[in-house]
Enzyme design. Structure first.
Site, PDB file in Angstrom:
ATOM      1  N   ASP A 120       0.859  -1.189   0.000  1.00 21.16           N
ATOM      2  CA  ASP A 120       0.000   0.000   0.000  1.00 21.16           C
ATOM      3  C   ASP A 120       0.894   1.237   0.000  1.00 21.16           C
ATOM      4  OD1 ASP A 120      -2.023   1.832   0.341  1.00 21.16           O
ATOM      5  OD2 ASP A 120      -2.187   1.504   2.514  1.00 21.16           O
ATOM      6  N   HIS A 149      -3.014 -17.307  -5.452  1.00 20.41           N
ATOM      7  CA  HIS A 149      -3.954 -16.616  -4.577  1.00 20.41           C
ATOM      8  C   HIS A 149      -5.196 -17.445  -4.255  1.00 20.41           C
ATOM      9  CE1 HIS A 149      -5.445 -16.284  -8.580  1.00 20.41           C
ATOM     10  NE2 HIS A 149      -6.590 -15.791  -8.138  1.00 20.41           N
ATOM     11  N   ASP A 150      -5.302 -18.637  -4.847  1.00 18.24           N
ATOM     12  CA  ASP A 150      -6.466 -19.490  -4.578  1.00 18.24           C
ATOM     13  C   ASP A 150      -6.112 -20.698  -3.715  1.00 18.24           C
ATOM     14  OD1 ASP A 150      -8.152 -17.939  -6.171  1.00 18.24           O
ATOM     15  OD2 ASP A 150      -7.703 -19.087  -7.981  1.00 18.24           O
ATOM     16  N   ASP A 169      -1.668  -1.156  -3.825  1.00 19.27           N
ATOM     17  CA  ASP A 169      -2.000  -0.366  -5.017  1.00 19.27           C
ATOM     18  C   ASP A 169      -0.846  -0.358  -6.014  1.00 19.27           C
ATOM     19  OD1 ASP A 169      -0.195   1.462  -3.858  1.00 19.27           O
ATOM     20  OD2 ASP A 169      -1.824   2.392  -2.724  1.00 19.27           O
ATOM     21  N   ASN A 207      -0.648   4.577   0.025  1.00 21.02           N
ATOM     22  CA  ASN A 207      -1.330   5.796   0.477  1.00 21.02           C
ATOM     23  C   ASN A 207      -2.052   5.648   1.815  1.00 21.02           C
ATOM     24  OD1 ASN A 207      -3.377   4.160  -0.310  1.00 21.02           O
ATOM     25  ND2 ASN A 207      -4.260   5.546  -1.825  1.00 21.02           N
ATOM     26  N   GLU A 250      -5.613 -20.546 -17.101  1.00 24.43           N
ATOM     27  CA  GLU A 250      -6.018 -21.321 -15.928  1.00 24.43           C
ATOM     28  C   GLU A 250      -7.087 -22.285 -16.420  1.00 24.43           C
ATOM     29  OE1 GLU A 250      -7.947 -20.711 -11.514  1.00 24.43           O
ATOM     30  OE2 GLU A 250      -8.810 -19.727 -13.254  1.00 24.43           O
ATOM     31  N   ASP A 291      -4.352 -10.086 -15.991  1.00 24.52           N
ATOM     32  CA  ASP A 291      -5.266 -11.192 -15.720  1.00 24.52           C
ATOM     33  C   ASP A 291      -6.498 -10.974 -16.601  1.00 24.52           C
ATOM     34  OD1 ASP A 291      -6.517 -13.345 -14.367  1.00 24.52           O
ATOM     35  OD2 ASP A 291      -5.422 -12.811 -12.554  1.00 24.52           O
ATOM     36  N   ASP A 328      -8.168 -16.362 -16.991  1.00 24.75           N
ATOM     37  CA  ASP A 328      -8.961 -16.935 -15.903  1.00 24.75           C
ATOM     38  C   ASP A 328      -9.940 -18.006 -16.406  1.00 24.75           C
ATOM     39  OD1 ASP A 328      -9.671 -16.429 -13.007  1.00 24.75           O
ATOM     40  OD2 ASP A 328     -11.646 -16.108 -13.893  1.00 24.75           O
ATOM     41  N   ASP A 375      -4.379   3.630   2.828  1.00 20.51           N
ATOM     42  CA  ASP A 375      -5.792   3.238   2.944  1.00 20.51           C
ATOM     43  C   ASP A 375      -5.949   1.749   3.276  1.00 20.51           C
ATOM     44  OD1 ASP A 375      -5.165   2.000   0.580  1.00 20.51           O
ATOM     45  OD2 ASP A 375      -6.717   2.968  -0.626  1.00 20.51           O
TER      46      ASP A 375
END
Ligand code: NOJ
Length: 536
Positions: free
Chosen positions: A19, A318-319, A27, A21, A249, A96, A197, A23
Site C-alpha cells: 500500500d 492466490h487461490d 495499489d 497511500n 487457468e 489477468d 482466468d 488506505d
C-alpha cells in the site's frame, strides 16, 4: 521467441502487495515502489492480478470496466508508469484476463436486463419453469446454485461463480469482438500477454441438466468443449499480431485435454495451469481434505512432466493455501521452504513464484470466520451451516482451505503491519511478521529469500535447468529424484520430503544443498534437497 521458456514469472495479488497511500489496500504505486525487489529476485515477468474497475465481490475477478483501473489501486497513468518502470528493469507485465464472466455492475449486464437492448444476448439468460424451478440443476464453483433471478428481465442469469459474476454468452459474436478490443487495448499499452482466468469454461454447449454430482453438477456441459477451442483460436489471431504470451487457468484438465489447449500447432494458448498436483491432498473438491502423501504428489508431477512438453510450474497462488504447511513442514520451516523452491525451480516448465513464497510466508493465523474476506469461504460456510454442521467443524473445514490463507499482506519488515501499510490493512497481517519478513532475510545468506535469489540466478545461468529434458529417477514415499539433461550436461535433483533422514545412491558433484555441506555422500537430512551434477 518464447521468452517464457527462459524466464521466471512472479505473481502479484495487488490488494496485498504494497500500500502506498495508507488506505490499507495494496495499489499500483506500491507495486512500482517494490519493482527493485522483483528485479533483485531475477524474474522476467509479473502476472498482475486484476486491477480493473470492479466492485470487488471477488477481489477484481468481477470486472465492471475492462479498460479502466480500480481507483483503489490507482489511475491509468499509474498503470502506464508500472508498465514502463517494469520494462526499464527487464520485467514484462501480464494482465489477468477474466472473460468467462463480468461483474453484474458492468454496463453490458445492466443493459442486458432489457430484452430490447443491443446487449440483451451478452449473458446467458433462461427462464425457470412455472413451478419456480431454476433453469437447470447445475451447481457453481463457490458452493451455491448458479442461477440468479433478475426481476427486471424476469429471467435467470447463469453465474458459475459468485452471484455478481454473470457468465458471458459466447454464442453472441459481439461478445468475442468486445474481448478482442480488450486485448488490443492492453497490448497497445505494452503488456506482454495474459493469464486467462478459467479459460476452458467459456463455451456452454446447452443448458440441459447435468449428471448429478456431489459438486459441480453440469460440468460436462461447459468444461473444455470444442466451442472454447474455437474462441481461443480466434483470440490467438489478435494475440499473434503482438507476439503476446498466454497462460490459461484450466480446471479439470488431463494431460490430453491440456495438450489440446496448448499444443503449439493448435494455435490456442501457449501454456496452461493444471490443478492435479494441487488435488493430491483432497477428495474430489478441496473442502474434503486428505493426508498429503508425497508419493502421490511426485507421481502426479512426473506424469505431467512426461506428458506435456512444457508445464506451468507452481506450488502457490492466490487461490491455494501456502505451500510450506501443506507440502513441507512448519517445524522445518526454512529447510522445507528451500526444498520446495528447489523443486519449483528445477522442473521443466515456466516457474511461477507467488508473492511471499520467496520469504516463506505461511497460512493466516485467523481464529474466526469474521476475520475472513473471501467470498468463496463465506459461501461455503453458509452452505455448511445449512447442513447444520457445528461451528467448530465448519471453521476447521473453511480455515484449512480458505483462499485468504495466501492473501494476507506481504510481510516486508517487522514494523507495524509488516510494512505493508501505515493504515488499517484490508485483511489481517499475520502475527508471525515479526519473524517472517523480507528485511530480516535480506542480509542473511542462509535465508529462504537468498536461496530463491540464488536458484533463480542459477536457472538463468544453466540452460539444462531451463530447457533440459526431464527424467524421473525415483518417486518414493519420502524421496523424489529426477534428472535434467541437455546435450552432454546432466543434473540430478534429490529431495527428501520428510522429518526423517534418508539414504540414497545418487552421486555427482554437489552444486547446491539447502544445508551447509561439502560434497554429497548419499545421506540426506530431514527436508534436505540437493542438486548434483555429472562429470564436471
Ligand atoms: C479463478 C481465479 O483464480 C479466482 O480467484 C476467481 O475467484 C475465479 N477464477 C473466478 O474468476
Amino acid at each position: 521467441m518464447e521468452w517464457w521458456k527462459d524466464e521466471i514469472i512472479y505473481q502479484i495479488y495487488p490488494r496485498s502487495f504494497q500500500d502506498s497511500n495508507g488506505d490499507g489496500i495494496g495499489d499500483i504505486p506500491g507495486i512500482i515502489s517494490r519493482l527493485d525487489h522483483l528485479q533483485e529476485l531475477g524474474v522476467g515477468a509479473i502476472w498482475l492480478g486484476p486491477v480493473y474497475r470492479s466492485p470487488n465481490a471477488d477481489n477484481g475477478y468481477d470486472i465492471s470496466d475492462y479498460m479502466d483501473i480500480n481507483p483503489e489501486y490507482g489511475t491509468m497513468a499509474d498503470m502506464e508508469e508500472l508498465i514502463a518502470e517494469a520494462k526499464a528493469r527487464g520485467i514484462r507485465i501480464l494482465m489477468d484476463l477474466v472473460i468467462n464472466h463480468t461483474s453484474t455492475d458492468h454496463h453490458w449486464f445492466r443493459r442486458s436486463r432489457d430484452k430490447n437492448s443491443p446487449y440483451a444476448d451478452y449473458y446467458i439468460w433462461a427462464k425457470g419453469d412455472d413451478r419456480g424451478h431454476l433453469p437447470n440443476n447445475w451447481t457453481g464453483f463457490f458452493g451455491e446454485d448458479c442461477w440468479e433471478y433478475d426481476p427486471e428481465r424476469c429471467e435467470y442469469y447463469l453465474h458459475l461463480f459468485a452471484k455478481s459474476q454473470a457468465d458471458l454468452n459466447y454464442r453472441n459474436p459481439a461478445v468475442l469482438e468486445e474481448v478482442k478490443d480488450i486485448l488490443r487495448f492492453w497490448l497497445d499499452k505494452g503488456v506482454a500477454g495474459f493469464r486467462c482466468d478459467v479459460i476452458n469454461l467459456l463455451w456452454k454447449d446447452s443448458l440441459d441438466n447435468g449428471k448429478r454430482k456431489l459438486a459441480l453438477t453440469g460440468l460436462e456441459h461447459y468444461c473444455s468443449l470444442e466451442g472454447t477451442h474455437e474462441i481461443l483460436r480466434e483470440l490467438r489471431k489478435v494475440l499473434d499480431e503482438y507476439g503476446a504470451y498466454t497462460v490459461g487457468e484450466t480446471v479439470f484438465v488431463t494431460p490430453e485435454t491440456a495438450r489440446d489447449l496448448c499444443a503449439p500447432e493448435r494455435k490456442e494458448l501457449d501454456a496452461v495451469f493444471s490443478f492435479e498436483h494441487m488435488e493430491c491432498d483432497q477428495y474430489f473438491i478441496k473442502w474434503f481434505k486428505r493426508k498429503f502423501r508425497p508419493k502421490v504428489f511426485f507421481d502426479c508431477l512426473v506424469k505431467w512432466q512426461r506428458e506435456l512438453d512444457w508445464n506451468s510450474l507452481y506450488l502457490e497462488n492466490h487461490d491455494q493455501p501456502r505451500s510450506i504447511p501443506r507440502f513441507g513442514s512448519r517445524e522445518h520451516w526454512k529447510e522445507s521452504g528451500k526444498l520446495l523452491a528447489l523443486l519449483l525451480l528445477t522442473l521443466r516448465g515456466t516457474p511461477f513464484i507467488y508473492q511471499g513464497q520467496e520469504i516463506g510466508m505461511l497460512d493466516f493465523d485467523f481464529t474466526r470466520m469474521r476475520q475472513l474476506n473471501d467470498v468463496e469461504s463465506k459461501n461455503v460456510d453458509r452452505v455448511l451451516r445449512r447442513f447444520h454442521i457445528p461451528r467448530k467443524l465448519r471453521w476447521k473445514i473453511v480455515s484449512r482451505t480458505s483462499r485468504d490463507n495466501a492473501r494476507t499482506p506481504f510481510q516486508w519488515d517487522a514494523g507495524p503491519n509488516g510494512g505493508f501499510t501505515t493504515g488499517r490493512p484490508w485483511l489481517g497481517v499475520n502475527h508471525n511478521c515479526a519473524e517472517i519478513n523480507l528485511a530480516s532475510q535480506e542480509d542473511d545468506p542462509d535465508s529462504i529469500w537468498s536461496w530463491y535469489k540464488d536458484l533463480c540466478a542459477l536457472r538463468k545461468e544453466r540452460e539444462v535447468l531451463r530447457r533440459g529434458d526431464f527424467e524421473a529417477l525415483e518417486t518414493g514415499d519420502q524421496v523424489f529424484a529426477y534428472r535434467r539433461a541437455l546435450g552432454e550436461e546432466r543434473m540430478t535433483v534429490v529431495l527428501n520430503f520428510s522429518d526423517r533422514p534418508a539414504q540414497v545412491g545418487y552421486t555427482g558433484s554437489l552444486v547446491r544443498s539447502n544445508y551447509p555441506r561439502e560434497g554429497f555422500d548419499g545421506a540426506l537430512r530431514p527436508w534436505e534437497g540437493v542438486l548434483l551434477e555429472d562429470g564436471r
